[in-house]
Enzyme design. Structure first.
Site, mmCIF file in Angstrom:
data_model
loop_
_atom_site.group_PDB
_atom_site.id
_atom_site.type_symbol
_atom_site.label_atom_id
_atom_site.label_comp_id
_atom_site.label_asym_id
_atom_site.label_seq_id
_atom_site.Cartn_x
_atom_site.Cartn_y
_atom_site.Cartn_z
ATOM 1 C CD1 TRP A 1 -2.787 1.615 0.578
ATOM 2 C CD2 TRP A 1 -1.427 2.402 2.167
ATOM 3 N NE1 TRP A 1 -3.220 2.879 0.903
ATOM 4 C CE2 TRP A 1 -2.395 3.392 1.884
ATOM 5 C CE3 TRP A 1 -0.454 2.679 3.127
ATOM 6 C CZ2 TRP A 1 -2.430 4.630 2.528
ATOM 7 C CZ3 TRP A 1 -0.486 3.916 3.766
ATOM 8 C CH2 TRP A 1 -1.475 4.870 3.473
ATOM 9 C CD1 TRP B 1 -14.624 -1.065 -7.958
ATOM 10 C CD2 TRP B 1 -16.364 -0.968 -9.339
ATOM 11 N NE1 TRP B 1 -15.207 -2.306 -7.976
ATOM 12 C CE2 TRP B 1 -16.285 -2.281 -8.830
ATOM 13 C CE3 TRP B 1 -17.392 -0.685 -10.248
ATOM 14 C CZ2 TRP B 1 -17.164 -3.293 -9.186
ATOM 15 C CZ3 TRP B 1 -18.268 -1.698 -10.610
ATOM 16 C CH2 TRP B 1 -18.157 -2.979 -10.076
ATOM 17 C CG ASP B 2 -11.515 2.648 -2.891
ATOM 18 O OD1 ASP B 2 -10.537 1.918 -3.146
ATOM 19 O OD2 ASP B 2 -11.459 3.596 -2.093
ATOM 20 C CB CYS C 1 -9.885 3.482 -6.775
ATOM 21 S SG CYS C 1 -9.083 3.939 -5.222
ATOM 22 C CG ASP D 1 -4.747 5.552 -1.061
ATOM 23 O OD1 ASP D 1 -5.408 6.042 -1.994
ATOM 24 O OD2 ASP D 1 -5.249 4.779 -0.213
HETATM 25 C C1 DGJ Z 1 -8.864 4.432 -0.662
HETATM 26 C C2 DGJ Z 1 -8.700 5.281 -1.879
HETATM 27 O O1 DGJ Z 1 -7.502 4.997 -2.522
HETATM 28 C C3 DGJ Z 1 -8.783 6.740 -1.469
HETATM 29 O O2 DGJ Z 1 -8.546 7.570 -2.566
HETATM 30 C C4 DGJ Z 1 -10.145 6.995 -0.884
HETATM 31 O O3 DGJ Z 1 -11.120 6.841 -1.875
HETATM 32 C C5 DGJ Z 1 -10.396 6.057 0.283
HETATM 33 N N1 DGJ Z 1 -10.140 4.687 -0.056
HETATM 34 C C6 DGJ Z 1 -11.800 6.191 0.778
HETATM 35 O O4 DGJ Z 1 -12.112 5.270 1.731
#
Ligand code: DGJ
Length: 724
Positions: A195, A473-474, A522, A544
């Site tokens: 991450w 879309w996460d 995402c 992120d």
């Molecule tokens: C992880 C994403 O990468 C961020 O940009 C954001 O959307 C957060 N999640 C929101 O929970």
């Protein structure tokens, strides 16, 4: 045409723009790899076979011919139990418990139209060759699909395994491809990370035995991207033979390069066979995901440009691939979960006149979601938090001439949610074991149709009810437990692949079913950055970590396989929220402009000067946007090895180019920093406004010019090149 056959020698030639891939069907009916490399004439190639059985090697079943061991034939597919001790491509288990197969040639077809894989994303176009192989003793078949593209140097490959018997067959391994590279010294280049630290390049010498990368997470993962380049030892960014492999797949995978005893290397891969098996009933087939293979004699740079062009032309949604992307403001790092209508409206007001054209409302607008402990899966607007509901905000955004975007995390469920209280079984888990939390949430069981229907219906209801232009879309956690309640015990090992099929099903029914909405992928940053996601989502949030220094590394690594237009890159606040580093605003923008750009910071605190700076940046971005969308990338200075980073992007006709140079640490008494351009036409004359000079491509690429940075850390300089 891209596929040619010499019927006499049963030799197949697959030709790309600058490359040839060739194999033939040998006297046993086994497809034997002959060559993959620089384009050659369609000559007789069998004189280059090595072959040769040695002591302790088994002959082909039923024969006693000298030189006839599978272990020394260069494979297009390999299987276990008939003398081949290399990594098998397929491992079937028949009803009597035997695991031996011998898949031999029974014919071929050339398909003018590439058939779409029924349940998975794949490349389109090209010309497709199918080689039919059959085990007549077990009525088990394999169809080897090869798609060649005359306009590029990639080949896509996959295999369909067929049970044509009247008994069950279990596949314990079902890879998508295998091929051999000739004897030599090779390195593998792979992309590892985690991450906020995705896709770091790592070069590893290949050796006798197996070098492998994989994912066991039911996702392609930030840990190791489903990409591997095999490079000749001396190959570099712009020189030498490089072979690239990338899987169009978003679940657990494996890629392997095995140094075999004959000196050659076998590269193979596909679905990870760890924690996998697939039961084929009589008459059933199993389709494997597609692998994209890219060759370049021009080093890693050439390999990357081949992948990029192929993905733009044959993978990414044609409607969006070259369309101007939304330049957005996202509220996440400005507010996190704490927002009101008034705060969001103030953000919208504060960017007026800057050229930012889309406002994106991130996590926290639905269910009971004031932090990341609750609410996922309840896709109902939280009107208590967002007074006036979504429509009031959307109308406000639209009234300002902006588009409106909304965040979802479709695959997830919180324990503290109405949907979990009603259907705890929707979350992946084993009934008598505690589930693992990750980001305080569970993953939904996408292998189940009723769960998918719930997701599709609830998200499509929001998209239908409100005037939404863009969706993010996460996907913020990986699967654990790998079990589906109600599925037969002998089919539980199908879980991870079924998760991928479930994901593609909901993408078909949400993303493809809403063609007027622009979807960005995402995954808690860039943890699911793979070609299958790129098929649905023309751009993917890269990481992120939006710190400019970190991003030079992440974007460099990502670019080995994926085009700049696929990388969403934002200008965020300083001190940066992930690493607390302070970098100049201009630097943040110059690095974010090397992708699909946007902003993610509290713009309500902007001064007029800040607003003017953003306006200038957006205007500058628009001038180079066509290059980001369709240009050829030349990586010039490697931030993972030097104090510098530079990317040049050159238009396909070489009439324009853009160069971004970055220096990480300031230097007290710097030596002149000469940068040599790349990718230009040697004979064209270019005007470089920033130097106020007119120079030929040959001069710019061979002599270069001094790039003078301002004093301080994290400085950038950008240059434009226009043909005169
Ligand atoms: C992880 C994403 O990468 C961020 O940009 C954001 O959307 C957060 N999640 C929101 O929970």
């Amino acid at each position: 045409m891209a596929i040619y056959i010499d019927k006499e020698s049963k030799t197949f030639y697959l030709e790309g723009e600058n490359s040839t891939y060739s194999f033939f069907i040998n006297s046993f009916g086994y497809p034997e790899h002959l060559y993959w490399g620089k384009k050659i004439h369609r000559d007789y190639l069998l004189m280059a076979r090595s072959g040769g059985a040695r002591s302790c090697e088994a002959k082909v079943p039923g024969t006693n011919e000298g030189g006839s061991t599978y272990n020394h034939m260069l494979p297009e597919i390999s299987y276990f139990g008939t003398g081949d001790y290399r990594e098998p491509t397929v491992h079937p288990v028949f009803e009597d418990g035997s695991r031996v197969t011998e898949l031999l040639y029974s014919g071929y077809d050339i398909l003018p139209e590439k058939p779409r894989i029924s349940s998975m994303p794949s490349m389109s176009g090209g010309e497709t060759l199918v080689i039919y192989l059959y085990d007549t003793i077990r009525d088990f078949g394999a169809e080897l699909y090869y798609t060649a593209y005359p306009d590029s140097d990639v080949i896509s490959r996959r295999i369909i395994y067929k049970n044509e018997s009247n008994k069950k067959i279990k596949l314990d391994r079902a890879y998508s491809f295998a091929l051999a590279l000739p004897k030599g010294d090779y390195d593998a280049l792979t992309l590892f990370g985690g991450w906020a630290n995705e896709r770091n390049p790592e070069r590893t010498p290949l050796h006798h035995g197996v070098f492998s990368i994989d994912s066991k997470r039911a996702t392609s993962s930030a840990t190791l991207n489903p990409f591997m380049a095999v490079m000749e030892r001396g190959a570099s960014e712009d020189r030498g033979n490089v072979y690239g492999f990338n899987l169009i797949y978003s679940s657990s995978y494996a890629l392997k390069a095995e140094g075999a005893s004959g000196g050659h290397f076998v590269v193979s891969g596909g679905i990870n066979d760890f924690d996998f098996s697939w039961l084929l009933s009589p008459g059933e087939s199993f389709e494997t995901p597609e692998a994209v293979l890219s060759f370049s004699a021009e080093g890693l740079g050439g390999m990357s440009r081949s992948f990029h062009r192929a993905y733009r032309e044959h993978l990414i949604n044609k409607r969006y691939v070259k369309a101007l992307r939304p330049v957005l403001i996202n509220n996440w790092e400005a507010t996190y979960f704490e927002f009101t209508f008034e705060k969001l409206a103030a953000i919208v007001d504060s960017i007026e006149g800057t050229g930012i054209d889309t406002f994106v409302l991130d996590d926290g607008w639905f269910g009971k979601r004031d932090d990341d402990n609750s609410g996922l899966g309840d896709w109902v607007v939280n009107e208590a938090k967002l007074s006036g509901g979504l429509d009031r905000l959307i109308d406000y955004v639209h009234s300002k001439g902006l588009k409106f975007g909304l965040w979802f995390e479709p695959e997830m469920i919180s324990e503290d949610s109405d949907i979990f209280r009603a259907h705890p079984d929707y979350a992946i888990g084993i009934p008598d074991r505690p589930r693992c939390y990750s980001r305080n949430q569970y993953a939904m069981d996408l292998t189940r149709e009723d769960v998918r229907d719930y997701i599709v219906d609830s998200i499509n209801a929001i998209l239908k009810k409100h005037d939404i232009d863009y969706v993010k879309w996460d996907y913020n956690r990986n699967v654990t437990e790998f079990f589906s309640e109600g599925r037969d015990p002998d089919r539980q090992l199908e879980f991870s692949h079924r998760y991928a099929l479930g994901l593609y099903d909901i993408c078909d029914r949400i993303v493809l079913a809403n063609p007027d909405i622009f979807f960005e992928g995402c995954s808690g940053g860039g943890a699911r950055f793979d070609p299958a996601i790129l098929y649905y989502f023309p751009q993917i949030w890269t990481s992120d970590d939006s710190d400019a220094e970190e991003r030079t590394h992440i974007q460099w690594g990502t670019s080995y396989a994926y085009p700049l237009s696929a990388m969403a890159c934002h200008v965020s606040a300083v001190p940066n929220h992930q690493v607390r580093r302070v970098t100049p605003m201009r630097t943040r923008a110059d690095i974010a402009h090397l992708g699909a750009t946007g902003y993610e910071l509290d713009t309500t605190v902007f001064t007029d000067k800040d607003r003017d700076e953003v306006k200038r940046q957006v205007a500058e971005y628009h001038k180079m946007e066509d290059l980001v969308l369709d240009g050829d990338l030349y990586r010039i200075e490697d931030p993972t090895k030097t104090n510098f980073f530079s990317f040049a992007i050159v238009s396909p006709d070489k009439s324009r180019a853009h160069l971004t140079c970055y220096r990480s640490k300031g230097q007290p008494n710097p030596e002149p920093h000469i940068v040599k351009m790349a990718g230009l036409d040697e004979n064209k004359l270019y005007f470089i406004p920033e130097l106020n000079l007119m120079l030929h491509g040959s001069t710019l690429m061979n002599v270069g010019f001094a790039v003078n940075f301002n004093k301080g850390d994290f400085m950038t300089r950008t240059f434009n090149f226009e043909e005169k």
